[in-house]
Design a protein around this motif. Structure first.
Motif, PDB file in Angstrom:
ATOM      1  N   SER A  74     -53.234  37.177  12.484  1.00 10.82           N
ATOM      2  CA  SER A  74     -54.287  38.258  13.101  1.00 10.82           C
ATOM      3  C   SER A  74     -54.905  39.487  12.404  1.00 10.82           C
ATOM      4  N   GLU A  75     -53.373  39.979  11.891  1.00  8.38           N
ATOM      5  CA  GLU A  75     -53.607  41.090  11.263  1.00  8.38           C
ATOM      6  C   GLU A  75     -54.477  40.956  10.075  1.00  8.38           C
ATOM      7  N   ALA A  76     -54.316  39.918   9.148  1.00  6.26           N
ATOM      8  CA  ALA A  76     -55.284  39.774   8.070  1.00  6.26           C
ATOM      9  C   ALA A  76     -56.720  39.504   8.607  1.00  6.26           C
ATOM     10  N   ALA A  77     -57.005  38.764   9.510  1.00  2.00           N
ATOM     11  CA  ALA A  77     -58.183  38.587  10.022  1.00  2.00           C
ATOM     12  C   ALA A  77     -58.897  39.908  10.617  1.00  2.00           C
ATOM     13  N   TRP A  78     -58.117  40.725  11.147  1.00  2.00           N
ATOM     14  CA  TRP A  78     -58.452  41.917  11.678  1.00  2.00           C
ATOM     15  C   TRP A  78     -59.285  42.885  10.230  1.00  2.00           C
ATOM     16  N   GLN A  79     -58.424  42.975   9.251  1.00  2.00           N
ATOM     17  CA  GLN A  79     -58.531  43.939   8.263  1.00  2.00           C
ATOM     18  C   GLN A  79     -59.953  43.234   7.569  1.00  2.00           C
ATOM     19  N   LYS A  80     -60.130  41.906   7.622  1.00  2.00           N
ATOM     20  CA  LYS A  80     -61.135  41.164   6.947  1.00  2.00           C
ATOM     21  C   LYS A  80     -62.444  41.626   7.648  1.00  2.00           C
ATOM     22  N   LEU A  81     -62.369  41.730   9.033  1.00  2.00           N
ATOM     23  CA  LEU A  81     -63.319  41.771  10.065  1.00  2.00           C
ATOM     24  C   LEU A  81     -63.988  43.114   9.847  1.00  2.00           C
ATOM     25  N   GLN A  82     -63.111  43.917   9.841  1.00  2.00           N
ATOM     26  CA  GLN A  82     -63.324  45.438   9.331  1.00  2.00           C
ATOM     27  C   GLN A  82     -64.088  45.814   8.216  1.00  2.00           C
ATOM     28  N   PRO A 141     -67.616  36.440   9.928  1.00  2.00           N
ATOM     29  CA  PRO A 141     -66.956  36.962  11.006  1.00  2.00           C
ATOM     30  C   PRO A 141     -66.519  35.926  12.020  1.00  2.00           C
ATOM     31  N   THR A 142     -67.339  34.881  12.402  1.00  2.00           N
ATOM     32  CA  THR A 142     -66.834  33.977  13.080  1.00  2.00           C
ATOM     33  C   THR A 142     -65.635  33.446  12.928  1.00  2.00           C
ATOM     34  N   ASP A 143     -65.084  33.247  11.800  1.00  2.00           N
ATOM     35  CA  ASP A 143     -64.124  32.718  11.336  1.00  2.00           C
ATOM     36  C   ASP A 143     -62.801  33.454  11.829  1.00  2.00           C
ATOM     37  N   GLN A 144     -63.080  34.655  11.536  1.00  2.00           N
ATOM     38  CA  GLN A 144     -61.960  35.936  11.858  1.00  2.00           C
ATOM     39  C   GLN A 144     -61.885  35.861  13.427  1.00  2.00           C
ATOM     40  N   THR A 145     -62.730  35.970  13.997  1.00  2.00           N
ATOM     41  CA  THR A 145     -62.782  36.150  15.538  1.00  2.00           C
ATOM     42  C   THR A 145     -62.050  34.906  16.084  1.00  2.00           C
ATOM     43  N   ALA A 146     -62.148  33.674  15.504  1.00  2.00           N
ATOM     44  CA  ALA A 146     -61.652  32.449  15.946  1.00  2.00           C
ATOM     45  C   ALA A 146     -59.944  32.712  16.013  1.00  2.00           C
ATOM     46  N   ILE A 147     -59.665  33.249  14.812  1.00  2.43           N
ATOM     47  CA  ILE A 147     -58.170  33.500  14.648  1.00  2.43           C
ATOM     48  C   ILE A 147     -57.732  34.509  15.627  1.00  2.43           C
ATOM     49  N   LEU A 148     -58.484  35.582  15.874  1.00  2.00           N
ATOM     50  CA  LEU A 148     -58.226  36.695  16.872  1.00  2.00           C
ATOM     51  C   LEU A 148     -58.086  36.391  18.344  1.00  2.00           C
ATOM     52  N   SER A 149     -59.110  35.211  18.320  1.00  2.00           N
ATOM     53  CA  SER A 149     -58.967  34.745  19.886  1.00  2.00           C
ATOM     54  C   SER A 149     -57.704  34.271  20.471  1.00  2.00           C
ATOM     55  N   ASP A 150     -57.029  33.789  19.614  1.00  2.00           N
ATOM     56  CA  ASP A 150     -55.582  33.383  20.336  1.00  2.00           C
ATOM     57  C   ASP A 150     -54.430  34.271  19.490  1.00  2.00           C
ATOM     58  N   ALA A 151     -54.953  35.332  19.325  1.00  2.00           N
ATOM     59  CA  ALA A 151     -53.823  36.457  18.682  1.00  2.00           C
ATOM     60  C   ALA A 151     -52.643  36.475  19.499  1.00  2.00           C
ATOM     61  N   SER A 152     -52.812  36.324  20.643  1.00  2.00           N
ATOM     62  CA  SER A 152     -51.488  36.345  21.718  1.00  2.00           C
ATOM     63  C   SER A 152     -50.610  35.170  21.835  1.00  2.00           C
ATOM     64  N   GLY A 153     -51.208  34.074  21.281  1.00  2.00           N
ATOM     65  CA  GLY A 153     -50.361  32.917  21.360  1.00  2.00           C
ATOM     66  C   GLY A 153     -50.664  32.262  22.986  1.00  2.00           C
ATOM     67  N   PHE A 154     -51.702  32.502  23.410  1.00  2.00           N
ATOM     68  CA  PHE A 154     -51.660  32.224  24.817  1.00  2.00           C
ATOM     69  C   PHE A 154     -51.751  30.559  25.088  1.00  2.00           C
ATOM     70  N   ALA A 265     -60.498  35.590  25.550  1.00  2.00           N
ATOM     71  CA  ALA A 265     -61.970  35.548  25.594  1.00  2.00           C
ATOM     72  C   ALA A 265     -62.129  35.740  23.943  1.00  2.00           C
ATOM     73  N   SER A 266     -63.211  35.113  23.373  1.00  2.00           N
ATOM     74  CA  SER A 266     -63.824  35.331  21.861  1.00  2.00           C
ATOM     75  C   SER A 266     -64.560  36.915  22.282  1.00  2.00           C
ATOM     76  N   SER A 267     -64.684  37.226  20.856  1.00  2.00           N
ATOM     77  CA  SER A 267     -65.243  38.648  20.788  1.00  2.00           C
ATOM     78  C   SER A 267     -66.468  38.725  20.059  1.00  2.00           C
ATOM     79  N   ASP A 268     -67.179  39.887  20.059  1.00  2.00           N
ATOM     80  CA  ASP A 268     -68.312  40.378  19.044  1.00  2.00           C
ATOM     81  C   ASP A 268     -67.642  40.133  17.721  1.00  2.00           C
ATOM     82  N   PRO A 269     -68.408  39.822  16.687  1.00  2.59           N
ATOM     83  CA  PRO A 269     -68.229  39.648  15.502  1.00  2.59           C
ATOM     84  C   PRO A 269     -67.774  40.988  14.958  1.00  2.59           C
TER      85      PRO A 269
END
Length: 337
Positions: A74-82, A141-154, A265-269
């Motif tokens: 999730s941290e890596a995905a966030w950095q890539k998205l930024q 961006p959609t690849d990264q938001t897919a990872i972040l959408s379950d960052a909490s391990g829901f 919930a998924s988020s804006d890219p």
């Protein structure tokens, strides 16, 4: 015995003991007046008690290597998205600057319309190449938001909690998490005024008494004549669900549990999608106002060829960012499996 007293069972009966006299009286009054049936009141109490216990499970369950890896991903995905958003913002700024210069040259009469279109083509091609390079470096961006959408391990939390409840047996008296009848009963209770301003920390206190497999209990179960819980805080908040902060940086391992949690919930890219929105706004504004400068270049009404160029820019950017996902993890009703 009252109608509500006869209907109380399982977790609903246990959490009822945690309510103060005011909250108990309110529930009794709602049932006796016919505003809600005793069965629906019990269903709502069970649903909220189950969610409160789920909250505790989420915050206290032992973390394993899978959790640590998900946090790292999730941290890596966030950095890539930024990084993607920052690079694409720069690319959009550059294409806007060059487009404006070319369009202004045509307006001054320095170049013809055909020459303007000819000069705009390499600008568009360069923009397309920059998008491809950015995607190659950081992914979509959609690849990264897919990872972040379950960052909490829901999903993992849901499955683990269901397994824990199953091992406790049906006698534990909990409800199915996010069951439609429970959601509806909760909503009805809240509409009738039974909210946190009334019940306070009763559900949280109840959850601390539950002997969750693998976690245990925080406090002993109350007796029927137990003292009233701490008075309710003024702020109203609905018990229960977990939402990863997709639009913000992932939290550190074992973050403090929130008062309430919501389904993911998924988020804006991110900035890249914002760049697309900016360009689309510029297109609409320029077209309606017959704008000059970059707006005129992108959406000027001087010729069909200019509109073709503008449409091309929009399609190039769309291809680069990927359209935002509309089919996302559920935000209401039944949670994901």
């Amino acid at each position: 015995m009252s109608k509500l007293g006869q209907a109380l069972n399982g977790a609903a009966a246990d959490v009822f003991k945690q309510l103060d006299s005011k909250a108990r009286g309110m529930l009794e009054g709602l049932v006796n007046s016919g505003k809600i049936s005793a069965e629906d009141a019990v269903t709502g109490l069970k649903s909220m008690a189950t969610k409160a216990t789920f909250n505790r499970y989420v915050s206290e369950r032992p973390r394993d290597e899978e959790d640590k890896q998900r946090l790292a991903d999730s941290e890596a995905a966030w950095q890539k998205l930024q990084a993607y958003g920052s690079r694409m913002s720069g690319a959009l700024s550059e294409v806007g600057r060059k487009t404006q210069e070319i369009q202004e040259a045509q307006q001054r009469g320095d170049i013809s319309m055909d020459e303007m279109n000819e000069r705009l083509k390499p600008v568009q091609d360069a923009f397309k190449s920059e998008i491809a390079a950015t995607r190659g470096a950081y992914g979509k961006p959609t690849d990264q938001t897919a990872i972040l959408s379950d960052a909490s391990g829901f999903t993992k939390n849901m499955e683990g909690f269901k397994s824990a409840l199953a091992s406790m047996g049906e006698d534990a008296g909990f409800a199915d998490l996010y069951a439609p009848d429970g959601e509806a009963a909760e909503q009805k209770l809240q509409e009738l005024g039974f909210d946190r301003t009334v019940f306070g920390n009763a559900f949280q206190t109840f959850a601390e008494t539950v002997d969750i497999p693998g976690i245990g209990a925080k406090s002993a179960s109350p007796k029927a004549a137990a003292a009233a819980p701490t008075p309710a805080p003024a702020a109203e908040s609905k018990i229960a669900t977990e939402t990863p902060a997709v639009a913000s940086k992932p939290a550190a391992e074992n973050p403090p549990p929130p008062d309430t949690v919501g389904k993911p919930a998924s988020s804006d890219p991110g900035n890249a999608q914002a760049a697309l929105s900016m360009l689309q706004s510029a297109f609409a504004s320029g077209a309606s106002k017959g704008g000059t400068g970059v707006l005129g270049a992108i959406a000027g009404s001087a010729s069909d060829s200019q509109n073709t160029v503008a449409s091309g820019l929009l399609e190039v950017l769309k291809a680069g960012t990927g359209k935002p996902q509309t089919g996302n993890v559920q935000t209401g009703g039944t949670p994901p499996a």
